[in-house]
Design a protein around this motif. Structure first.
Motif, PDB file in Angstrom:
ATOM      1  N   SER A  44     -35.148 -21.787-133.937  1.00 41.08           N
ATOM      2  CA  SER A  44     -35.406 -20.344-133.929  1.00 41.08           C
ATOM      3  C   SER A  44     -35.990 -19.898-135.265  1.00 41.08           C
ATOM      4  CB  SER A  44     -34.113 -19.581-133.637  1.00 41.08           C
ATOM      5  OG  SER A  44     -33.213 -19.738-134.699  1.00 41.08           O
ATOM      6  N   GLU A  45     -36.449 -18.670-135.308  1.00 40.17           N
ATOM      7  CA  GLU A  45     -37.050 -18.114-136.511  1.00 40.17           C
ATOM      8  C   GLU A  45     -36.034 -17.932-137.645  1.00 40.17           C
ATOM      9  OE1 GLU A  45     -40.204 -17.233-137.442  1.00 40.17           O
ATOM     10  OE2 GLU A  45     -40.854 -18.323-135.663  1.00 40.17           O
ATOM     11  N   GLU A  46     -34.739 -17.805-137.309  1.00 36.86           N
ATOM     12  CA  GLU A  46     -33.725 -17.613-138.346  1.00 36.86           C
ATOM     13  C   GLU A  46     -33.594 -18.835-139.243  1.00 36.86           C
ATOM     14  OE1 GLU A  46     -32.125 -16.981-134.996  1.00 36.86           O
ATOM     15  OE2 GLU A  46     -32.943 -14.972-135.073  1.00 36.86           O
ATOM     16  N   CYS A  47     -33.976 -19.994-138.735  1.00 39.72           N
ATOM     17  CA  CYS A  47     -33.873 -21.225-139.519  1.00 39.72           C
ATOM     18  C   CYS A  47     -35.053 -21.413-140.458  1.00 39.72           C
ATOM     19  CB  CYS A  47     -33.768 -22.429-138.591  1.00 39.72           C
ATOM     20  SG  CYS A  47     -32.290 -22.382-137.591  1.00 39.72           S
ATOM     21  N   SER A  48     -36.054 -20.600-140.323  1.00 39.67           N
ATOM     22  CA  SER A  48     -37.221 -20.652-141.196  1.00 39.67           C
ATOM     23  C   SER A  48     -37.038 -19.619-142.298  1.00 39.67           C
ATOM     24  CB  SER A  48     -38.478 -20.361-140.381  1.00 39.67           C
ATOM     25  OG  SER A  48     -39.590 -20.305-141.218  1.00 39.67           O
ATOM     26  N   MET A  49     -36.941 -20.090-143.531  1.00 39.92           N
ATOM     27  CA  MET A  49     -36.720 -19.201-144.665  1.00 39.92           C
ATOM     28  C   MET A  49     -37.879 -19.318-145.630  1.00 39.92           C
ATOM     29  SD  MET A  49     -32.700 -19.957-145.394  1.00 39.92           S
ATOM     30  CE  MET A  49     -32.884 -21.718-145.409  1.00 39.92           C
ATOM     31  N   GLN A  50     -38.242 -18.217-146.268  1.00 41.16           N
ATOM     32  CA  GLN A  50     -39.330 -18.207-147.232  1.00 41.16           C
ATOM     33  C   GLN A  50     -38.855 -17.683-148.560  1.00 41.16           C
ATOM     34  OE1 GLN A  50     -42.454 -15.925-145.361  1.00 41.16           O
ATOM     35  NE2 GLN A  50     -43.499 -17.827-144.810  1.00 41.16           N
ATOM     36  N   GLY A  51     -39.454 -18.218-149.626  1.00 30.80           N
ATOM     37  CA  GLY A  51     -39.117 -17.780-150.968  1.00 30.80           C
ATOM     38  C   GLY A  51     -39.592 -18.786-151.994  1.00 30.80           C
ATOM     39  N   THR A  52     -38.998 -18.738-153.170  1.00 32.64           N
ATOM     40  CA  THR A  52     -39.331 -19.663-154.248  1.00 32.64           C
ATOM     41  C   THR A  52     -38.347 -20.823-154.214  1.00 32.64           C
ATOM     42  OG1 THR A  52     -40.168 -17.850-155.585  1.00 32.64           O
ATOM     43  CG2 THR A  52     -39.628 -19.884-156.734  1.00 32.64           C
ATOM     44  N   LEU A  53     -38.882 -22.026-154.120  1.00 34.89           N
ATOM     45  CA  LEU A  53     -38.056 -23.225-154.024  1.00 34.89           C
ATOM     46  C   LEU A  53     -37.924 -23.862-155.394  1.00 34.89           C
ATOM     47  CD1 LEU A  53     -36.599 -25.102-151.998  1.00 34.89           C
ATOM     48  CD2 LEU A  53     -38.714 -26.420-151.894  1.00 34.89           C
ATOM     49  N   THR A  54     -36.682 -24.092-155.814  1.00 32.64           N
ATOM     50  CA  THR A  54     -36.399 -24.774-157.076  1.00 32.64           C
ATOM     51  C   THR A  54     -35.389 -25.881-156.813  1.00 32.64           C
ATOM     52  OG1 THR A  54     -34.603 -23.262-157.661  1.00 32.64           O
ATOM     53  CG2 THR A  54     -36.801 -22.678-158.443  1.00 32.64           C
ATOM     54  N   LEU A  55     -35.083 -26.649-157.845  1.00 28.20           N
ATOM     55  CA  LEU A  55     -34.084 -27.709-157.754  1.00 28.20           C
ATOM     56  C   LEU A  55     -32.977 -27.454-158.755  1.00 28.20           C
ATOM     57  CD1 LEU A  55     -36.400 -30.850-157.582  1.00 28.20           C
ATOM     58  CD2 LEU A  55     -35.052 -29.881-155.731  1.00 28.20           C
ATOM     59  N   ASN A  56     -31.743 -27.699-158.354  1.00 24.34           N
ATOM     60  CA  ASN A  56     -30.614 -27.637-159.266  1.00 24.34           C
ATOM     61  C   ASN A  56     -30.625 -28.925-160.086  1.00 24.34           C
ATOM     62  OD1 ASN A  56     -28.047 -27.960-160.436  1.00 24.34           O
ATOM     63  ND2 ASN A  56     -27.098 -26.715-158.859  1.00 24.34           N
ATOM     64  N   PRO A  57     -30.772 -28.853-161.412  1.00 19.26           N
ATOM     65  CA  PRO A  57     -30.889 -30.074-162.203  1.00 19.26           C
ATOM     66  C   PRO A  57     -29.607 -30.900-162.287  1.00 19.26           C
ATOM     67  CG  PRO A  57     -30.981 -28.135-163.606  1.00 19.26           C
ATOM     68  CD  PRO A  57     -30.959 -27.653-162.197  1.00 19.26           C
ATOM     69  N   ILE A  58     -28.483 -30.331-161.953  1.00 18.36           N
ATOM     70  CA  ILE A  58     -27.228 -31.092-162.016  1.00 18.36           C
ATOM     71  C   ILE A  58     -26.993 -31.839-160.719  1.00 18.36           C
ATOM     72  CG2 ILE A  58     -24.726 -30.895-162.263  1.00 18.36           C
ATOM     73  CD1 ILE A  58     -25.322 -28.474-164.103  1.00 18.36           C
ATOM     74  N   THR A  59     -27.105 -31.158-159.583  1.00 18.09           N
ATOM     75  CA  THR A  59     -26.817 -31.780-158.291  1.00 18.09           C
ATOM     76  C   THR A  59     -28.067 -32.258-157.562  1.00 18.09           C
ATOM     77  OG1 THR A  59     -26.960 -29.675-157.121  1.00 18.09           O
ATOM     78  CG2 THR A  59     -24.793 -30.308-157.981  1.00 18.09           C
ATOM     79  N   LEU A  60     -29.244 -31.821-158.003  1.00 13.37           N
ATOM     80  CA  LEU A  60     -30.531 -32.094-157.363  1.00 13.37           C
ATOM     81  C   LEU A  60     -30.612 -31.502-155.954  1.00 13.37           C
ATOM     82  CD1 LEU A  60     -31.334 -35.704-158.580  1.00 13.37           C
ATOM     83  CD2 LEU A  60     -32.171 -33.531-159.485  1.00 13.37           C
ATOM     84  N   ASP A  61     -29.773 -30.509-155.663  1.00 17.41           N
ATOM     85  CA  ASP A  61     -29.874 -29.778-154.405  1.00 17.41           C
ATOM     86  C   ASP A  61     -31.052 -28.818-154.479  1.00 17.41           C
ATOM     87  OD1 ASP A  61     -27.621 -30.997-153.391  1.00 17.41           O
ATOM     88  OD2 ASP A  61     -26.283 -29.322-153.839  1.00 17.41           O
ATOM     89  N   ASN A  62     -31.621 -28.494-153.326  1.00 18.70           N
ATOM     90  CA  ASN A  62     -32.699 -27.512-153.244  1.00 18.70           C
ATOM     91  C   ASN A  62     -32.101 -26.117-153.280  1.00 18.70           C
ATOM     92  OD1 ASN A  62     -35.202 -29.160-152.584  1.00 18.70           O
ATOM     93  ND2 ASN A  62     -33.720 -29.961-151.138  1.00 18.70           N
ATOM     94  N   VAL A  63     -32.759 -25.220-153.982  1.00 15.91           N
ATOM     95  CA  VAL A  63     -32.331 -23.821-154.056  1.00 15.91           C
ATOM     96  C   VAL A  63     -33.528 -22.959-153.661  1.00 15.91           C
ATOM     97  CG1 VAL A  63     -31.443 -21.987-155.521  1.00 15.91           C
ATOM     98  CG2 VAL A  63     -30.709 -24.344-155.910  1.00 15.91           C
TER      99      VAL A  63
END
Length: 91
Positions: A44-63
């Motif tokens: 669905s459209e709710e699963c599509s998110m837009q914005g600025t993508l960065t990385l957490n330098p400690i966990t390497l998770d996407n933000v």
């Protein structure tokens, strides 16, 4: 025996640098504006998110930082697709 120990230390340091240190240094300066992220298992459209993508330098998770300032954090395993538009150059 000393030569073997030097090789072990060298390759251990090399492995640590390649797998742990370099990705975190890269994450410090990584930013993708107007990125679209689609999460796994959702069509669905709710699963599509837009914005600025960065990385957490400690966990390497996407933000993903949405336009309203909301921060959404997720692991690589949760991503189905990322679309990052090419920056246009004004030449």
């Amino acid at each position: 025996m000393k030569t073997i120990t030097k090789y072990i230390v060298f390759f251990g340091a090399f492995y640590l640098a390649v797998t742990q240190i370099i990705p975190r240094i890269f994450a410090l300066g990584y930013e993708a504006k107007n990125a679209t992220v689609v999460l796994q298992g959702c069509d669905s459209e709710e699963c599509s998110m837009q914005g600025t993508l960065t990385l957490n330098p400690i966990t390497l998770d996407n933000v993903l930082i949405k336009d309203d300032g909301t921060r959404v954090t997720f692991r690589n395993e949760a991503i189905a697709m990322i679309v990052i538009p090419q920056e246009s150059s004004n030449e």
